[in-house]
Design a protein around this motif. Structure first.
Motif, short mmCIF file in Angstrom:
data_model
loop_
_atom_site.label_atom_id
_atom_site.label_comp_id
_atom_site.label_asym_id
_atom_site.label_seq_id
_atom_site.Cartn_x
_atom_site.Cartn_y
_atom_site.Cartn_z
N ASN A 13 0.83 -1.22 0.00
CA ASN A 13 0.00 0.00 0.00
C ASN A 13 0.86 1.26 0.00
O ASN A 13 0.58 2.20 -0.72
N ILE A 14 1.91 1.27 0.82
CA ILE A 14 2.75 2.46 0.92
C ILE A 14 3.53 2.68 -0.38
O ILE A 14 3.72 3.82 -0.81
N GLU A 15 4.01 1.60 -1.03
CA GLU A 15 4.70 1.76 -2.32
C GLU A 15 3.75 2.34 -3.36
O GLU A 15 4.12 3.26 -4.09
N LEU A 16 2.53 1.81 -3.43
CA LEU A 16 1.54 2.32 -4.39
C LEU A 16 1.23 3.78 -4.11
O LEU A 16 1.23 4.61 -5.02
N TYR A 17 1.00 4.11 -2.85
CA TYR A 17 0.72 5.49 -2.47
C TYR A 17 1.88 6.40 -2.89
O TYR A 17 1.66 7.45 -3.51
N ASN A 18 3.11 6.00 -2.56
CA ASN A 18 4.27 6.83 -2.87
C ASN A 18 4.49 6.98 -4.37
O ASN A 18 4.81 8.08 -4.85
N LEU A 20 2.21 6.80 -6.80
CA LEU A 20 1.16 7.68 -7.34
C LEU A 20 1.38 9.13 -6.93
O LEU A 20 1.16 10.05 -7.72
N LYS A 21 1.84 9.33 -5.70
CA LYS A 21 2.14 10.69 -5.23
C LYS A 21 3.24 11.32 -6.07
O LYS A 21 3.12 12.46 -6.53
#
Length: 147
Positions: A13-18, A20-21
């Motif tokens: 989740n954190i990799e995907l969030y980062n 996309l950010k």
């Protein structure tokens, strides 16, 4: 500070969030270009990125043949501003092309490149196959690599 290559469902989740950010920061904010950055192609793609202390500093999205074009493709290529000029972009593109050739077993790669980067992509063997056109108010060209 090594490279990671993951299918969509392998991303945390954190990799995907980062990622996309960072993509939004580069392609929407930095380039002052409002467009739909999350375009529905991520679940079908592979994501190659390099981190430095948990921060994504370089990224490319590798699209198998049939997702964007008949050919495999590379998109959303970026190196964070403060890391540019260190050869990371060359490393990123080389790793992307190696994965396409060796893992996806594809020989042709089609990209939509920003016009000012034509010389960079030509250094990897890409040839321009279109006139310059505006995409989201930014000059682009279509390019093809055939191996």
């Amino acid at each position: 500070m090594g490279w990671k290559l993951k299918a969509f469902d392998e991303l945390t989740n954190i990799e995907l969030y980062n990622l996309l950010k960072e993509r939004t920061l580069v392609f929407v904010v930095e380039q002052n270009c409002p467009y739909l950055e999350v375009d529905g192609k991520d679940p079908s793609s592979y994501h190659l990125f390099k981190e430095d202390n948990g921060e994504i500093i370089a990224y490319s999205r590798i699209l198998p043949a049939g997702v964007s074009y008949q050919e495999a493709s590379i998109g959303r290529v970026f190196v964070k501003k403060e890391y540019r000029g260190q050869g990371i972009a060359e490393e990123l593109l080389k790793n992307s092309l190696d994965f396409i050739q060796n893992e996806l077993k594809e020989t042709n790669v089609k990209i939509q490149a920003q016009d000012y980067l034509k010389k960079f992509y030509r250094s990897f063997g890409f040839q321009t196959i279109s006139e310059t056109y505006l995409e989201d108010n930014i000059p682009h060209v279509d390019m093809l690599l055939q191996r």
